[in-house]
Design a protein around this motif. Structure first.
Motif, PDB file in Angstrom:
ATOM      1  N   LEU A 175      -2.611   0.562   8.633  1.00  0.00           N
ATOM      2  CA  LEU A 175      -3.053   0.205   7.297  1.00  0.00           C
ATOM      3  C   LEU A 175      -1.824  -0.216   6.504  1.00  0.00           C
ATOM      4  O   LEU A 175      -0.820   0.496   6.505  1.00  0.00           O
ATOM      5  CB  LEU A 175      -3.729   1.406   6.630  1.00  0.00           C
ATOM      6  CG  LEU A 175      -4.273   1.146   5.243  1.00  0.00           C
ATOM      7  CD1 LEU A 175      -5.668   1.722   5.142  1.00  0.00           C
ATOM      8  CD2 LEU A 175      -3.387   1.744   4.191  1.00  0.00           C
ATOM      9  N   LYS A 176      -1.880  -1.367   5.862  1.00  0.00           N
ATOM     10  CA  LYS A 176      -0.776  -1.840   5.029  1.00  0.00           C
ATOM     11  C   LYS A 176      -1.222  -1.866   3.574  1.00  0.00           C
ATOM     12  O   LYS A 176      -2.233  -2.472   3.231  1.00  0.00           O
ATOM     13  CB  LYS A 176      -0.322  -3.234   5.456  1.00  0.00           C
ATOM     14  CG  LYS A 176       0.383  -3.233   6.796  1.00  0.00           C
ATOM     15  CD  LYS A 176       0.980  -4.589   7.083  1.00  0.00           C
ATOM     16  CE  LYS A 176       1.847  -4.519   8.312  1.00  0.00           C
ATOM     17  NZ  LYS A 176       2.554  -5.770   8.546  1.00  0.00           N
ATOM     18  N   ALA A 177      -0.455  -1.164   2.738  1.00  0.00           N
ATOM     19  CA  ALA A 177      -0.718  -1.120   1.294  1.00  0.00           C
ATOM     20  C   ALA A 177       0.580  -0.722   0.611  1.00  0.00           C
ATOM     21  O   ALA A 177       1.396  -0.007   1.185  1.00  0.00           O
ATOM     22  CB  ALA A 177      -1.824  -0.128   0.979  1.00  0.00           C
ATOM     23  N   ASN A 178       0.770  -1.154  -0.599  1.00  0.00           N
ATOM     24  CA  ASN A 178       1.965  -0.797  -1.384  1.00  0.00           C
ATOM     25  C   ASN A 178       3.263  -1.177  -0.666  1.00  0.00           C
ATOM     26  O   ASN A 178       4.254  -0.460  -0.742  1.00  0.00           O
ATOM     27  CB  ASN A 178       1.997   0.712  -1.678  1.00  0.00           C
ATOM     28  CG  ASN A 178       0.753   1.234  -2.330  1.00  0.00           C
ATOM     29  OD1 ASN A 178       0.170   0.571  -3.168  1.00  0.00           O
ATOM     30  ND2 ASN A 178       0.325   2.415  -1.943  1.00  0.00           N
ATOM     31  N   ASN A 179       3.248  -2.268   0.086  1.00  0.00           N
ATOM     32  CA  ASN A 179       4.415  -2.704   0.861  1.00  0.00           C
ATOM     33  C   ASN A 179       4.868  -1.663   1.872  1.00  0.00           C
ATOM     34  O   ASN A 179       6.036  -1.587   2.233  1.00  0.00           O
ATOM     35  CB  ASN A 179       5.583  -3.086  -0.050  1.00  0.00           C
ATOM     36  CG  ASN A 179       5.255  -4.284  -0.915  1.00  0.00           C
ATOM     37  OD1 ASN A 179       4.655  -5.246  -0.439  1.00  0.00           O
ATOM     38  ND2 ASN A 179       5.607  -4.208  -2.179  1.00  0.00           N
ATOM     39  N   LYS A 180       3.950  -0.811   2.323  1.00  0.00           N
ATOM     40  CA  LYS A 180       4.227   0.200   3.341  1.00  0.00           C
ATOM     41  C   LYS A 180       3.162   0.106   4.427  1.00  0.00           C
ATOM     42  O   LYS A 180       2.064  -0.390   4.198  1.00  0.00           O
ATOM     43  CB  LYS A 180       4.224   1.612   2.735  1.00  0.00           C
ATOM     44  CG  LYS A 180       5.343   1.866   1.764  1.00  0.00           C
ATOM     45  CD  LYS A 180       5.264   3.293   1.245  1.00  0.00           C
ATOM     46  CE  LYS A 180       6.349   3.537   0.199  1.00  0.00           C
ATOM     47  NZ  LYS A 180       6.251   4.880  -0.373  1.00  0.00           N
ATOM     48  N   THR A 181       3.503   0.625   5.598  1.00  0.00           N
ATOM     49  CA  THR A 181       2.572   0.655   6.715  1.00  0.00           C
ATOM     50  C   THR A 181       2.246   2.109   7.046  1.00  0.00           C
ATOM     51  O   THR A 181       3.140   2.948   7.129  1.00  0.00           O
ATOM     52  CB  THR A 181       3.179  -0.046   7.943  1.00  0.00           C
ATOM     53  OG1 THR A 181       3.497  -1.402   7.595  1.00  0.00           O
ATOM     54  CG2 THR A 181       2.205  -0.058   9.102  1.00  0.00           C
ATOM     55  N   TYR A 182       0.969   2.404   7.225  1.00  0.00           N
ATOM     56  CA  TYR A 182       0.503   3.762   7.500  1.00  0.00           C
ATOM     57  C   TYR A 182      -0.274   3.776   8.807  1.00  0.00           C
ATOM     58  O   TYR A 182      -1.038   2.851   9.101  1.00  0.00           O
ATOM     59  CB  TYR A 182      -0.422   4.257   6.382  1.00  0.00           C
ATOM     60  CG  TYR A 182       0.197   4.217   5.013  1.00  0.00           C
ATOM     61  CD1 TYR A 182       0.889   5.309   4.518  1.00  0.00           C
ATOM     62  CD2 TYR A 182       0.086   3.093   4.196  1.00  0.00           C
ATOM     63  CE1 TYR A 182       1.450   5.291   3.248  1.00  0.00           C
ATOM     64  CE2 TYR A 182       0.649   3.057   2.930  1.00  0.00           C
ATOM     65  CZ  TYR A 182       1.331   4.153   2.466  1.00  0.00           C
ATOM     66  OH  TYR A 182       1.885   4.124   1.204  1.00  0.00           O
TER      67      TYR A 182
END
Length: 98
Positions: A34-41
């Motif tokens: 999952l990519k959100a807020n310029n981060k990958t989870y």
């Protein structure tokens, strides 16, 4: 004549059955990021049904609340873009997020 017609129909059926493939491979769905807020989870795989090759399987896990009990939620703002990314072809035409 009927014997030849039956033979041709059977041959066509065998060819079509041998050529049919839904394109899915592997024993379970691919890992999804999952990519959100310029981060990958990383994500956690819950219940699923999967058909790979000539076999299919359905796996039932505990519910989403329980499976994510010890995880920190990913905070996003309304309208913010969230991307589900996977290294798999063909890409699914349907996704369910809980």
């Amino acid at each position: 004549m009927n014997k030849w017609l039956l033979l041709i129909v059977m041959l066509i059926g065998i060819i079509l059955n041998g050529c049919s493939n839904n394109g899915m491979t592997g024993e379970k769905p691919p890992d999804v990021m999952l990519k959100a807020n310029n981060k990958t989870y990383e994500t956690i795989l819950g219940s699923y049904c999967w058909t790979g090759g000539m076999e299919g399987v359905c796996v039932d896990t505990i519910g989403p609340v329980e499976i994510l009990e010890d995880e920190n939620p990913v905070q996003v703002k309304p309208g913010e873009k969230v991307i589900l990314e996977m290294d798999y072809e063909p890409k699914p035409n349907e996704s369910h997020v809980t």
